[in-house]
Scaffold this active site. Structure first.
Site, PDB file in Angstrom:
ATOM      1  NE  ARG A 181      21.473 -24.074 -14.131  1.00  0.00           N
ATOM      2  CZ  ARG A 181      20.965 -25.077 -13.393  1.00  0.00           C
ATOM      3  NH1 ARG A 181      21.288 -25.174 -12.116  1.00  0.00           N
ATOM      4  NH2 ARG A 181      20.143 -25.958 -13.935  1.00  0.00           N
ATOM      5  CD  GLU A 190      -1.346  -2.307   2.135  1.00  0.00           C
ATOM      6  OE1 GLU A 190      -2.110  -2.858   2.934  1.00  0.00           O
ATOM      7  OE2 GLU A 190      -0.145  -2.645   1.984  1.00  0.00           O
ATOM      8  CD1 TRP A 247      20.121 -33.209 -20.239  1.00  0.00           C
ATOM      9  CD2 TRP A 247      19.103 -32.838 -18.285  1.00  0.00           C
ATOM     10  NE1 TRP A 247      20.893 -32.328 -19.538  1.00  0.00           N
ATOM     11  CE2 TRP A 247      20.297 -32.080 -18.322  1.00  0.00           C
ATOM     12  CE3 TRP A 247      18.307 -32.755 -17.157  1.00  0.00           C
ATOM     13  CZ2 TRP A 247      20.712 -31.263 -17.286  1.00  0.00           C
ATOM     14  CZ3 TRP A 247      18.707 -31.943 -16.103  1.00  0.00           C
ATOM     15  CH2 TRP A 247      19.900 -31.217 -16.178  1.00  0.00           C
ATOM     16  N   GLY A 298      15.673 -37.793  -4.692  1.00  0.00           N
ATOM     17  CA  GLY A 298      15.286 -39.115  -5.178  1.00  0.00           C
ATOM     18  C   GLY A 298      14.055 -39.651  -4.475  1.00  0.00           C
TER      19      GLY A 298
END
Length: 348
Positions: A217, A57, A180, A284
């Site tokens: 990154r 505000e 990947w 994991g």
């Protein structure tokens, strides 16, 4: 309390857009946005940038004053995504700023659950002759404020489990196929997800095997904020590789090592000591299973790659649960060639 108009919805959406600029940047304070409007014209906009800095505000009022002066602000309407505070903390109360500015109307999205403020702004502003409307844009505001409210109510941060997996629920591809599972678009989306978090939680096993950096990154996502805390859970700190990026890069001071035996205590400590509101889990299947078993996961974000990999590494290890964990999906979208599912744990 008067009712709201379509114009109120329009301007609150702009205040919500301001608030989103603060997600991941304001802890231990909530992300809040505000705009000042008069006669259908935007006079000023602002968002809270961090603890000890002006609230939304005051940012919006200051912007309006710079552009149009005090006379234009008098009689205006201020839209804000959270009930204005009314107590002295590191900054003065926003109710006082609104009264001093001479605004005619305040529209806010949701009531603050902080007992110092909850519901008190209405009577303070009403006594000063300011019309108050609440509940406009409440659903969207609550979505952003869930981590803040959870910490206020339980002392525990909001925990998001993130995973990238194949269609058969595996975390790794067959040997020789590459690291990947998901494509570049999904990996870029993970950067955005990290920018929403105050801490990233991983396991000692993940640090030893994968040596992740767990950093933001993308420069524009990092601009104006610190890297998230990187928290390693392990019962054997001496086994962690001292040359891992978490301990050697320029942000090594943002790395914490904690015992993994009492997950609730670890989470509570992050909220109390580091001011963490939200935690992103990148680890994991064993740690994911432990967090599900402890009932600590509030939300999941899963990237699913269009492949079947087989292999021994599941996204979630064997679970010992009294009942299934039910999820409420609220976003399913294509990210490049992959699919992203975002869901909330039922009751979270």
């Amino acid at each position: 309390m008067s009712s709201h108009t379509p114009e109120d919805v329009r301007w609150m959406n702009l205040a919500l857009a301001e608030a989103r600029k603060g997600v991941g940047r304001t802890a231990p304070n909530p992300p809040v946005g505000a705009v000042v409007v008069r006669d259908g014209r935007l006079l000023g906009a602002g968002w809270h940038r961090g603890a000890g800095l002006p609230h939304a505000e005051r940012e919006a009022l200051a912007a309006a004053f710079r552009l149009y002066g005090r006379d234009e602000i008098r009689g205006s309407t201020v839209y804000v995504t959270l009930e204005p505070c009314c107590s002295h903390g590191r900054t003065p109360p926003c109710t006082a700023a609104l009264i001093e500015a001479g605004v005619a109307r305040v529209v806010y999205a949701c009531v603050d659950r902080d007992p110092r403020h909850a519901g008190r702004a209405d009577s303070i502003l009403d006594a000063a002759g300011i019309e108050v409307v609440s509940g406009v844009g409440q659903t969207a505001a609550l979505e952003m404020l869930r981590p803040f409210f959870k910490v206020r109510e339980t002392g525990l941060p909001w925990v998001v489990w993130k995973s990238a997996m194949s269609l058969d629920g595996r975390l790794t591809r067959p040997q020789g196929e590459g690291q990947w599972l998901t494509g570049e678009a999904a990996r870029a989306d993970v950067q955005r997800l990290r920018s929403e978090a105050d801490a990233i939680l991983t396991s000692g096993e993940t640090v030893r095997k994968d040596r992740p950096a767990l950093t933001i990154r993308t420069p524009e996502l990092l601009d104006g904020r610190a890297q998230p805390w990187r928290v390693v859970l392990t019962e054997n700190p001496g086994s962690l590789p001292s040359d891992a990026p978490l301990f050697t890069d320029e942000w090594h001071g943002r790395t914490l090592v904690r015992s993994g035996r009492d997950l609730t205590a670890v989470a509570r400590g992050l909220a109390e000591e580091q001011g963490v509101l939200s935690v992103l889990v990148e680890a994991g299947g064993k740690l994911a299973a432990s967090l599900f078993e402890a009932g600590m996961i509030d939300e999941v974000v899963v990237y699913i790659a269009p492949m079947v990999c087989g292999g021994p590494v599941p996204a979630v290890a064997a679970l010992d649960l009294p009942a299934s964990v039910r999820l409420t999906p609220f976003e399913v979208s294509a990210i490049g060639d992959d699919v992203r599912l975002r869901a909330r744990v039922l009751g979270g």
